[in-house]
Motif scaffolding. Structure first.
Motif, short mmCIF file in Angstrom:
data_model
loop_
_atom_site.label_atom_id
_atom_site.label_comp_id
_atom_site.label_asym_id
_atom_site.label_seq_id
_atom_site.Cartn_x
_atom_site.Cartn_y
_atom_site.Cartn_z
N UNK A 50 21.64 -33.18 9.22
CA UNK A 50 21.16 -32.06 7.77
C UNK A 50 20.78 -30.93 7.44
N UNK A 51 20.05 -30.92 8.50
CA UNK A 51 18.79 -29.35 7.88
C UNK A 51 20.13 -28.47 8.85
N UNK A 52 19.79 -27.40 8.12
CA UNK A 52 20.50 -26.12 9.12
C UNK A 52 20.42 -25.58 10.80
N UNK A 57 19.68 -25.63 17.33
CA UNK A 57 19.29 -26.40 18.43
C UNK A 57 19.75 -27.78 18.65
N UNK A 58 20.88 -28.45 18.18
CA UNK A 58 21.24 -29.59 19.03
C UNK A 58 22.53 -29.37 18.81
N UNK A 59 23.40 -28.75 17.86
CA UNK A 59 25.06 -29.13 17.78
C UNK A 59 25.37 -27.90 18.58
N UNK A 60 24.47 -26.82 19.01
CA UNK A 60 24.87 -25.01 19.07
C UNK A 60 25.63 -24.23 18.43
N UNK A 61 25.43 -23.85 16.83
CA UNK A 61 26.49 -23.46 15.85
C UNK A 61 25.63 -22.08 15.99
N UNK A 62 25.98 -21.11 15.76
CA UNK A 62 25.55 -19.78 16.12
C UNK A 62 25.04 -19.26 14.95
N UNK A 63 23.37 -18.81 15.19
CA UNK A 63 22.65 -18.96 14.14
C UNK A 63 22.76 -17.23 13.34
N UNK A 64 23.41 -16.96 14.00
CA UNK A 64 23.44 -15.28 13.26
C UNK A 64 25.04 -15.93 12.49
N UNK A 65 25.72 -16.90 12.69
CA UNK A 65 27.23 -17.30 11.81
C UNK A 65 26.40 -18.03 10.55
N UNK A 66 25.24 -18.75 10.56
CA UNK A 66 24.60 -20.07 9.81
C UNK A 66 23.80 -18.71 8.90
N UNK A 67 22.90 -17.40 9.48
CA UNK A 67 22.46 -16.69 8.38
C UNK A 67 23.40 -15.75 8.01
N UNK A 68 24.40 -15.70 8.55
CA UNK A 68 24.99 -14.67 7.37
C UNK A 68 26.52 -15.39 6.05
N UNK A 69 26.70 -16.70 6.61
CA UNK A 69 27.99 -17.83 5.90
C UNK A 69 27.03 -18.89 4.94
N UNK A 70 25.90 -19.09 5.87
CA UNK A 70 24.88 -20.51 5.18
C UNK A 70 25.78 -22.03 6.27
N UNK A 71 25.83 -22.94 6.21
CA UNK A 71 25.98 -24.03 6.83
C UNK A 71 27.50 -24.77 5.95
N UNK A 75 33.72 -21.81 9.85
CA UNK A 75 33.94 -21.69 11.16
C UNK A 75 32.35 -23.01 11.92
N UNK A 76 31.44 -22.73 10.79
CA UNK A 76 30.24 -23.74 11.46
C UNK A 76 30.59 -25.25 11.51
N UNK A 77 31.67 -25.25 10.42
CA UNK A 77 32.23 -27.04 10.62
C UNK A 77 32.86 -27.36 11.98
N UNK A 78 33.37 -26.58 12.56
CA UNK A 78 34.37 -26.12 14.15
C UNK A 78 33.31 -26.70 15.40
N UNK A 79 32.40 -25.59 14.95
CA UNK A 79 31.08 -25.11 16.22
C UNK A 79 30.58 -26.50 16.30
N UNK A 80 30.56 -26.97 14.58
CA UNK A 80 29.60 -27.96 15.22
C UNK A 80 30.54 -29.48 15.81
#
Length: 159
Positions: A50-52, A57-71, A75-80
């Motif tokens: 639930x938290x970004x 940290x757990x699913x390995x989603x790219x931190x830069x992607x999260x910072x740029x695009x949000x959750x 691309x975040x969904x696919x990385x999840x």
């Protein structure tokens, strides 16, 4: 729409394991699968991210992607979906990972309107992302997201 029973049966037929990564659905997708008798033959487990920070940290989603695009991003969904395969696999990655991320409301989030949802599926053969714009109450959006996620897995498996 594809049912959880159909997805689990097809996974079993292929000898595949299944894992879920959830944000807005908060465990409802996992519940849809584990409510089916015999699900333990296929379903390994899931991560409610639930938290970004948990996505990173757990699913390995790219931190830069999260910072740029949000959750709330395809691309975040696919990385999840990819990340949960690795996170819950015991002797290697799970065969099928499915992820949900989006905005159930009541307010917009990450610059996205309520009802914006991305469902992603990752399998050994294919990956897909389904963008959705759902209407309804928070509960209705979450429930519809689960149905769409199950159907997306079915589509990825050729059902």
């Amino acid at each position: 729409m594809t049912t959880p029973e159909q997805v689990l049966a097809e996974c079993a037929r292929r000898g595949y394991s299944l894992a879920t990564a959830e944000s807005l659905t908060g465990g409802l997708l996992a519940d849809a699968f584990v409510s089916v008798p015999g699900a333990s033959a296929v379903y390994l487990g899931g991560v409610v991210s639930y938290a970004t920070s948990v996505k990173e940290t757990v699913l390995g989603v790219d931190g830069d992607l999260l910072a740029r695009k949000g959750a709330v991003d395809p691309d975040v969904a696919l990385q999840m979906a990819r990340g949960v395969r690795a996170a819950v696999g015991v002797s290697g990655p799970a065969d099928v990972g499915v992820a949900t991320t989006g905005v159930a409301g009541p307010d917009p989030a990450d610059g996205q309107p309520v009802g914006t949802v991305y469902v992603a599926v990752s399998t050994p053969e294919t990956e897909l992302v389904v963008p959705l714009l759902l209407a309804g109450t928070r509960a209705e959006i979450r429930a519809a997201s689960v149905g769409e996620a199950v159907t997306a897995v079915g589509r990825a498996l050729g059902l």
